[in-house]
Design an enzyme around this catalytic site. Structure first.
Site, PDB file in Angstrom:
ATOM      1  N   HIS A 197       0.760  -0.948   0.174  1.00  0.00           N
ATOM      2  CA  HIS A 197      -0.106  -0.085  -0.015  1.00  0.00           C
ATOM      3  C   HIS A 197       0.915   1.268   0.116  1.00  0.00           C
ATOM      4  CE1 HIS A 197      -3.162  -2.679   1.912  1.00  0.00           C
ATOM      5  NE2 HIS A 197      -3.509  -2.841   0.667  1.00  0.00           N
ATOM      6  N   ALA A 198       0.631   1.976  -0.812  1.00  0.00           N
ATOM      7  CA  ALA A 198       1.668   2.984  -1.310  1.00  0.00           C
ATOM      8  C   ALA A 198       1.966   4.099   0.052  1.00  0.00           C
ATOM      9  CB  ALA A 198       1.422   4.043  -2.671  1.00  0.00           C
ATOM     10  N   ARG A 199       0.761   4.391   0.599  1.00  0.00           N
ATOM     11  CA  ARG A 199       1.049   5.543   1.629  1.00  0.00           C
ATOM     12  C   ARG A 199       1.661   5.105   2.906  1.00  0.00           C
ATOM     13  NH1 ARG A 199      -5.559   6.193   2.781  1.00  0.00           N
ATOM     14  NH2 ARG A 199      -6.112   3.974   3.598  1.00  0.00           N
ATOM     15  N   GLU A 200       2.237   3.682   3.050  1.00  0.00           N
ATOM     16  CA  GLU A 200       2.591   3.300   4.219  1.00  0.00           C
ATOM     17  C   GLU A 200       4.107   3.350   4.040  1.00  0.00           C
ATOM     18  OE1 GLU A 200       0.725  -0.761   4.402  1.00  0.00           O
ATOM     19  OE2 GLU A 200      -1.362   0.221   4.460  1.00  0.00           O
ATOM     20  N   ASN A 272      -3.623  -6.047  -2.372  1.00  0.00           N
ATOM     21  CA  ASN A 272      -3.952  -6.943  -1.011  1.00  0.00           C
ATOM     22  C   ASN A 272      -5.409  -7.354  -1.205  1.00  0.00           C
ATOM     23  OD1 ASN A 272      -2.692  -8.541   0.921  1.00  0.00           O
ATOM     24  ND2 ASN A 272      -3.347  -7.227   2.461  1.00  0.00           N
ATOM     25  N   ARG A 273      -5.918  -7.230  -2.072  1.00  0.00           N
ATOM     26  CA  ARG A 273      -7.323  -7.535  -2.312  1.00  0.00           C
ATOM     27  C   ARG A 273      -7.268  -8.497  -3.783  1.00  0.00           C
ATOM     28  NH1 ARG A 273      -6.718  -5.968   1.967  1.00  0.00           N
ATOM     29  NH2 ARG A 273      -8.248  -4.834   3.383  1.00  0.00           N
ATOM     30  N   ALA A 326       1.261  -1.042   7.572  1.00  0.00           N
ATOM     31  CA  ALA A 326       1.043  -0.045   8.607  1.00  0.00           C
ATOM     32  C   ALA A 326      -0.243   0.396   8.668  1.00  0.00           C
ATOM     33  CB  ALA A 326       2.160   1.254   8.563  1.00  0.00           C
ATOM     34  N   TYR A 327      -0.961   1.009   9.781  1.00  0.00           N
ATOM     35  CA  TYR A 327      -0.446   1.009  10.955  1.00  0.00           C
ATOM     36  C   TYR A 327      -1.383   0.200  11.828  1.00  0.00           C
ATOM     37  CZ  TYR A 327      -3.938   4.665  11.221  1.00  0.00           C
ATOM     38  OH  TYR A 327      -4.967   5.544  11.375  1.00  0.00           O
ATOM     39  N   TYR A 377      -9.703  -7.514  10.950  1.00  0.00           N
ATOM     40  CA  TYR A 377     -11.028  -7.673  10.455  1.00  0.00           C
ATOM     41  C   TYR A 377     -11.104  -8.854   9.300  1.00  0.00           C
ATOM     42  CZ  TYR A 377      -8.379  -4.132   7.613  1.00  0.00           C
ATOM     43  OH  TYR A 377      -7.479  -3.223   6.978  1.00  0.00           O
TER      44      TYR A 377
END
Length: 452
Positions: A197-200, A272-273, A326-327, A377
Site C-alpha cells: 500500500h503506497a502510503r505506508e 492486497n485484495r 502500517a499501521y 478484520y
C-alpha cells in the site's frame, strides 16, 4: 537468475547524482503536493452502539473522506475507533453533526499539511551524513531506493543477488534483492515484501533497514550469520512501485496501484485484495473507486501476478512469507477471509508469540497478534492467505507503528526504533524455520481450493 547490471548501474550512478543535486536545489517541501492538505484534519471517532455506527456510516457516505482505519466503511464497528481524513471544507460540518448525534470523537491531526511537512522535513535543511553514505533514518523516493538496491548488489557480490521479476502497470521494473551466502543449491527461503500500500512509507524503510542490518552484522552477529548461511531472503522493498511513486509526487495518501479502468475514471486496485483466494468476497469491494477495490479479476495487477508467479515457482523452498504494512501494531497470520483455525496453528501461534516478545524486548512496544480475521478484520483476496493456501506454512502480515497518533505520517525520528524492534521479530521468525516445528504439507493440501 542473476542479471548483468553494469550498464544499468552506470546509469543509476548518474541518476543518483541528479537525485542528490535535486534534493539540495529542490527541498521536499517545495513539491509537497502543492499545499493540497492545508486545513485538512484527521478525526478519531468511536461509535458506542449499533445505532451510532449506522449514523456514522451515513455521515461519512455524504462527504468525500479518506478512511485510514478501518479502510472501508463496511468494517466500522461499535466501540472500535475510526480514523478518517476529512477535507478542510467538510471538517466543521462533520464536527457539528458528530456533536449533535453525541458520537465521541477527537481531532488527532488539526492541520494535515503541517504534519506531512513535519514527517519529512525539508531536504535542503536536513543534511545527509555524507553524500556517499545512505541514510536509513529518512524516507526515500522510489528512484533513491532503486539506486540503493543497485549499490547493494554491486558492493556485496557474495551475499546479494539482484534481479527483476517483471514490470508494473506503468512499466517500472519490479526489483528483488536475494540475500544469503551461496553455499548450496537448495536452501529454505523467506520472502519479505514492503510497500504493498503506497502510503505506508515505513514499510519500504523497514525492508531497506533489514538489508542493511543483515549485511552489516553478518561478520559479528552469530544469529544473522547462521540465518544468511542457511536461508535465502527474497526482499522486495517496494511492491507497489507505481503507487509509491505517486504518493511522493501527487497524493501522499494514495493506497492502490495505478492501473486504469476502461469504464471508470478511478484508477488503481488494492494490491492486497487482488489475490486468487476467496477473491472479491467479504472485506473487498467490487467498486473501482473504493480503496479496497479487488480488481476486474484475480491477479489483474501485473505486480501481483509477477509476485504470485515467482512464489509459485519457488514454493517448495519458501517456508515463510512476511508482508510489512502500517499501521496498528499487530502481527497477523491466516486466515483473513474466514473465522477458522489454520491446521498448523500451534506452530504459527508460537512463532508469532516469540516474535512479538522479541519485538517488545527492544523498547517495550506492545503488539497484538493472532488470526487476521479476529485480530483486525475480515478481508478476502489477501497475499498472506494466498501464500498460506499455496503451501507456505508460515505466512504473516505486520502492521507496524503506531496505533493512530501519527497514522501514516510516522516521523522519521521513529524509523530507527520501529525498524530495530521489527528486525528482532523477523529474525525470530526466521530462526524458527531452522527448528523442528513443522506441519506435514499434506494437511495444507487438503485445504486447497479446487482452482489453486
Amino acid at each position: 537468475m542473476a542479471v548483468n547490471f553494469r550498464c544499468a548501474v552506470q546509469a543509476l550512478v548518474l541518476l543518483g547524482c541528479v537525485i542528490i543535486l535535486s534534493n539540495v536545489l529542490c527541498p521536499v517541501g517545495a513539491y509537497l503536493y502543492n499545499n493540497r492538505y492545508a486545513g485538512d484534519q484527521v478525526f478519531r471517532i468511536t461509535p458506542s452502539n449499533k445505532e451510532e455506527v449506522q449514523v456514522l456510516k451515513k455521515l461519512l457516505g455524504n462527504i468525500k473522506v479518506d478512511l485510514w482505519q478501518p479502510n472501508s466503511a463496511s468494517l466500522i464497528r461499535h466501540n472500535a475507533t475510526v480514523d478518517v481524513h476529512v477535507r478542510r471544507n467538510d471538517t466543521r460540518g462533520l464536527r457539528t453533526r458528530l456533536q449533535k448525534e453525541h458520537i465521541d470523537f477527537k481531532v488527532y491531526i488539526s492541520n494535515l499539511q503541517k504534519d506531512i511537512e513535519k514527517q519529512t522535513g525539508h531536504r535542503s535543511s536536513r543534511k545527509r551524513r555524507s553524500e556517499s553514505q545512505y541514510d536509513y533514518e529518512v524516507y526515500h523516493s522510489l528512484e533513491e531506493i532503486q539506486s540503493w538496491m543497485f549499490e547493494m548488489n554491486r558492493t556485496h557480490p557474495h551475499l546479494v543477488d539482484m534481479f527483476s521479476i517483471g514490470r508494473s502497470y506503468e512499466g517500472r521494473p519490479l526489483y528483488i534483492l536475494q540475500l544469503g551466502k551461496r553455499t548450496r543449491s537448495y536452501k529454505k527461503a523467506v520472502w519479505i515484501d514492503c510497500g504493498v500500500h503506497a502510503r505506508e512509507w515505513i514499510g519500504p524503510a523497514f525492508c531497506q533497514w533489514f538489508v542493511k542490518e543483515a549485511l552489516h552484522s553478518y561478520q559479528y552477529d552469530s544469529v544473522m550469520r547462521r540465518l544468511m548461511n542457511q536461508l535465502n531472503f527474497y526482499i522486495m522493498p517496494v511492491f507497489n512501485v507505481d503507487g509509491y511513486h505517486f504518493s511522493w509526487t501527487t497524493d501522499r495518501f494514495w493506497r492502490k496501484t495505478r492501473s486504469k479502468n476502461a469504464k471508470y475514471h478511478c484508477r488503481g486496485v488494492d494490491a492486497n485484495r487482488n489475490w486468487k483466494v476467496k477473491w472479491c468476497e467479504e472485506g473487498a469491494s467490487s467498486q473501482p473507486c473504493d480503496d479496497t477495490y479487488c480488481g476486474p479479476f484475480p491477479e489483474s495487477e501485473p505486480e501481483v501476478k509477477a509476485v504470485a508467479k515467482f512464489l509459485r515457482k519457488h514454493k517448495k523452498r519458501v517456508k515463510a512469507y512476511i508482508s510489512i504494512h502500517a499501521y496498528a501494531q499487530m502481527l497477523l497470520y491466516p486466515y483473513s477471509y474466514k473465522y477458522a483455525t489454520i491446521p498448523n496453528f500451534n506452530c504459527v501461534e508460537s512463532a508469532a508469540h516469540n516474535a512479538v516478545t522479541a519485538l517488545y524486548s527492544a523498547y517495550g512496544v506492545r503488539y497484538r497478534y493472532g488470526p487476521a480475521s479476529t485480530t483486525l478484520y475480515v478481508s478476502s483476496g489477501s497475499s498472506m492467505d494466498w501464500a498460506y493456501r499455496n503451501g507456505i506454512p508460515y505466512a504473516f502480515a505486520f502492521e507496524l507503528r503506531d496505533t493512530g497518533y501519527f497514522g501514516f505520517l510516522l516521523p522519521e525520528a521513529l524509523i530507527n526504533p520501529t525498524c530495530t524492534e521489527t528486525m528482532r521479530a523477523v529474525k525470530t521468525i526466521s530462526s524458527g524455520l531452522l527448528k523442528k516445528c513443522e506441519i506435514g504439507m499434506h494437511e495444507l493440501d487438503r485445504e486447497r481450493y479446487p482452482y489453486l
